[in-house]
Design a protein around this motif. Structure first.
Motif, PDB file in Angstrom:
ATOM      1  N   ALA A  43      45.115  34.373  46.910  1.00 51.45           N
ATOM      2  CA  ALA A  43      44.224  35.008  45.935  1.00 51.45           C
ATOM      3  C   ALA A  43      44.418  36.523  45.930  1.00 51.45           C
ATOM      4  O   ALA A  43      44.467  37.149  44.868  1.00 51.45           O
ATOM      5  N   GLU A  44      44.535  37.113  47.117  1.00 53.58           N
ATOM      6  CA  GLU A  44      44.755  38.564  47.207  1.00 53.58           C
ATOM      7  C   GLU A  44      46.077  38.943  46.570  1.00 53.58           C
ATOM      8  O   GLU A  44      46.145  39.900  45.782  1.00 53.58           O
ATOM      9  N   LYS A  45      47.132  38.210  46.891  1.00 48.92           N
ATOM     10  CA  LYS A  45      48.453  38.525  46.339  1.00 48.92           C
ATOM     11  C   LYS A  45      48.449  38.403  44.820  1.00 48.92           C
ATOM     12  O   LYS A  45      49.036  39.229  44.123  1.00 48.92           O
ATOM     13  N   GLU A  46      47.809  37.380  44.318  1.00 45.73           N
ATOM     14  CA  GLU A  46      47.751  37.170  42.875  1.00 45.73           C
ATOM     15  C   GLU A  46      47.023  38.319  42.181  1.00 45.73           C
ATOM     16  O   GLU A  46      47.489  38.846  41.175  1.00 45.73           O
ATOM     17  N   LEU A  47      45.903  38.732  42.730  1.00 46.71           N
ATOM     18  CA  LEU A  47      45.134  39.816  42.116  1.00 46.71           C
ATOM     19  C   LEU A  47      45.889  41.140  42.216  1.00 46.71           C
ATOM     20  O   LEU A  47      45.923  41.917  41.269  1.00 46.71           O
ATOM     21  N   LEU A  48      46.524  41.390  43.359  1.00 50.28           N
ATOM     22  CA  LEU A  48      47.296  42.623  43.530  1.00 50.28           C
ATOM     23  C   LEU A  48      48.542  42.653  42.654  1.00 50.28           C
ATOM     24  O   LEU A  48      49.006  43.730  42.275  1.00 50.28           O
ATOM     25  N   SER A  49      49.087  41.490  42.325  1.00 50.34           N
ATOM     26  CA  SER A  49      50.319  41.446  41.534  1.00 50.34           C
ATOM     27  C   SER A  49      50.086  41.828  40.082  1.00 50.34           C
ATOM     28  O   SER A  49      51.024  42.198  39.378  1.00 50.34           O
ATOM     29  N   ASP A  50      48.848  41.749  39.620  1.00 50.63           N
ATOM     30  CA  ASP A  50      48.536  42.088  38.235  1.00 50.63           C
ATOM     31  C   ASP A  50      48.006  43.515  38.183  1.00 50.63           C
ATOM     32  O   ASP A  50      46.823  43.760  38.366  1.00 50.63           O
ATOM     33  N   SER A  51      48.907  44.462  37.933  1.00 47.01           N
ATOM     34  CA  SER A  51      48.531  45.874  37.963  1.00 47.01           C
ATOM     35  C   SER A  51      47.603  46.254  36.816  1.00 47.01           C
ATOM     36  O   SER A  51      47.044  47.346  36.813  1.00 47.01           O
ATOM     37  N   ALA A  52      47.419  45.370  35.851  1.00 45.09           N
ATOM     38  CA  ALA A  52      46.530  45.669  34.730  1.00 45.09           C
ATOM     39  C   ALA A  52      45.057  45.454  35.077  1.00 45.09           C
ATOM     40  O   ALA A  52      44.185  45.807  34.293  1.00 45.09           O
ATOM     41  N   ILE A  53      44.777  44.885  36.249  1.00 41.63           N
ATOM     42  CA  ILE A  53      43.388  44.623  36.631  1.00 41.63           C
ATOM     43  C   ILE A  53      42.835  45.836  37.365  1.00 41.63           C
ATOM     44  O   ILE A  53      43.262  46.145  38.466  1.00 41.63           O
ATOM     45  N   PRO A  54      41.889  46.557  36.756  1.00 38.66           N
ATOM     46  CA  PRO A  54      41.329  47.742  37.425  1.00 38.66           C
ATOM     47  C   PRO A  54      40.455  47.357  38.609  1.00 38.66           C
ATOM     48  O   PRO A  54      39.922  46.241  38.676  1.00 38.66           O
ATOM     49  N   ARG A  55      40.314  48.289  39.525  1.00 36.84           N
ATOM     50  CA  ARG A  55      39.526  48.042  40.730  1.00 36.84           C
ATOM     51  C   ARG A  55      38.075  47.697  40.400  1.00 36.84           C
ATOM     52  O   ARG A  55      37.415  46.967  41.117  1.00 36.84           O
ATOM     53  N   ARG A  56      37.574  48.210  39.308  1.00 36.54           N
ATOM     54  CA  ARG A  56      36.178  47.969  38.933  1.00 36.54           C
ATOM     55  C   ARG A  56      35.977  46.591  38.305  1.00 36.54           C
ATOM     56  O   ARG A  56      34.865  46.204  37.994  1.00 36.54           O
ATOM     57  N   ASP A  57      37.060  45.863  38.111  1.00 37.98           N
ATOM     58  CA  ASP A  57      36.978  44.545  37.491  1.00 37.98           C
ATOM     59  C   ASP A  57      36.148  43.596  38.356  1.00 37.98           C
ATOM     60  O   ASP A  57      36.195  43.631  39.583  1.00 37.98           O
ATOM     61  N   GLN A  58      35.409  42.737  37.687  1.00 35.22           N
ATOM     62  CA  GLN A  58      34.534  41.773  38.379  1.00 35.22           C
ATOM     63  C   GLN A  58      35.325  40.868  39.321  1.00 35.22           C
ATOM     64  O   GLN A  58      34.812  40.413  40.335  1.00 35.22           O
ATOM     65  N   ARG A  59      36.584  40.618  39.014  1.00 36.53           N
ATOM     66  CA  ARG A  59      37.387  39.734  39.868  1.00 36.53           C
ATOM     67  C   ARG A  59      37.530  40.289  41.281  1.00 36.53           C
ATOM     68  O   ARG A  59      37.560  39.531  42.247  1.00 36.53           O
ATOM     69  N   TRP A  60      37.637  41.630  41.414  1.00 43.03           N
ATOM     70  CA  TRP A  60      37.691  42.238  42.746  1.00 43.03           C
ATOM     71  C   TRP A  60      36.369  42.023  43.470  1.00 43.03           C
ATOM     72  O   TRP A  60      36.348  41.659  44.647  1.00 43.03           O
ATOM     73  N   SER A  61      35.264  42.243  42.777  1.00 49.96           N
ATOM     74  CA  SER A  61      33.947  42.046  43.392  1.00 49.96           C
ATOM     75  C   SER A  61      33.770  40.602  43.845  1.00 49.96           C
ATOM     76  O   SER A  61      33.263  40.339  44.933  1.00 49.96           O
ATOM     77  N   ASP A  62      34.199  39.679  42.983  1.00 46.63           N
ATOM     78  CA  ASP A  62      34.091  38.258  43.336  1.00 46.63           C
ATOM     79  C   ASP A  62      34.937  37.923  44.556  1.00 46.63           C
ATOM     80  O   ASP A  62      34.496  37.196  45.455  1.00 46.63           O
ATOM     81  N   LEU A  63      36.157  38.459  44.610  1.00 47.24           N
ATOM     82  CA  LEU A  63      37.039  38.192  45.749  1.00 47.24           C
ATOM     83  C   LEU A  63      36.459  38.753  47.044  1.00 47.24           C
ATOM     84  O   LEU A  63      36.454  38.080  48.080  1.00 47.24           O
ATOM     85  N   ILE A  64      35.930  39.962  46.985  1.00 49.26           N
ATOM     86  CA  ILE A  64      35.344  40.569  48.180  1.00 49.26           C
ATOM     87  C   ILE A  64      34.118  39.784  48.626  1.00 49.26           C
ATOM     88  O   ILE A  64      33.966  39.465  49.806  1.00 49.26           O
ATOM     89  N   ARG A  65      33.250  39.439  47.682  1.00 45.22           N
ATOM     90  CA  ARG A  65      32.047  38.662  48.022  1.00 45.22           C
ATOM     91  C   ARG A  65      32.434  37.327  48.662  1.00 45.22           C
ATOM     92  O   ARG A  65      31.898  36.939  49.704  1.00 45.22           O
TER      93      ARG A  65
END
Length: 122
Positions: A43-65
């Motif tokens: 999941a981390e690799k997939e999210l990091l591989s998409d450089s178009a996803i900003p850090r403020r995106d909900q997907r980062w919050s969901d992954l951290i939670r």
């Protein structure tokens, strides 16, 4: 957030991310801790591989939670080789994700500046 429940003795589990699903599956004995780690890494690799996803995106919050939920389900700590993973305390995990994202953003910004400079030289 939707509440998990049992239906005729079968757990009905709600989740937003694969990491959340893995953490809940661990709690009910469907996955091992190693399997949860593999899901987290993917999941981390997939999210990091998409450089178009900003850090403020909900997907980062969901992954951290959900990473924190996985940590709690595993009940352990420790990170190997400085890699991000669920085997750390939640605050350290959040900091590691933020650091990785910031590094990725800095690299993108540097790349954009290089492109602008090349364009201006033309």
């Amino acid at each position: 957030e939707t509440t998990d429940y049992l239906c005729n003795g079968v757990p009905v589990l709600h989740f937003k991310t694969y990491v959340g699903a893995a953490a809940k599956a661990l709690k009910v004995g469907l996955l091992s801790e190693d399997a949860v780690r593999r899901v987290q890494d993917a999941a981390e690799k997939e999210l990091l591989s998409d450089s178009a996803i900003p850090r403020r995106d909900q997907r980062w919050s969901d992954l951290i939670r959900d990473g924190k939920m996985a940590l709690k389900a595993m009940g352990q700590g420790g990170v190997e080789d400085g890699q991000v993973g669920i085997g750390t305390d939640p605050e350290a995990f959040s900091r590691q994700i933020a650091d990785l994202v910031n590094r990725e953003l800095a690299e993108l910004e540097n790349g954009q500046q290089d492109k602008q400079q090349r364009f201006l030289r033309q």
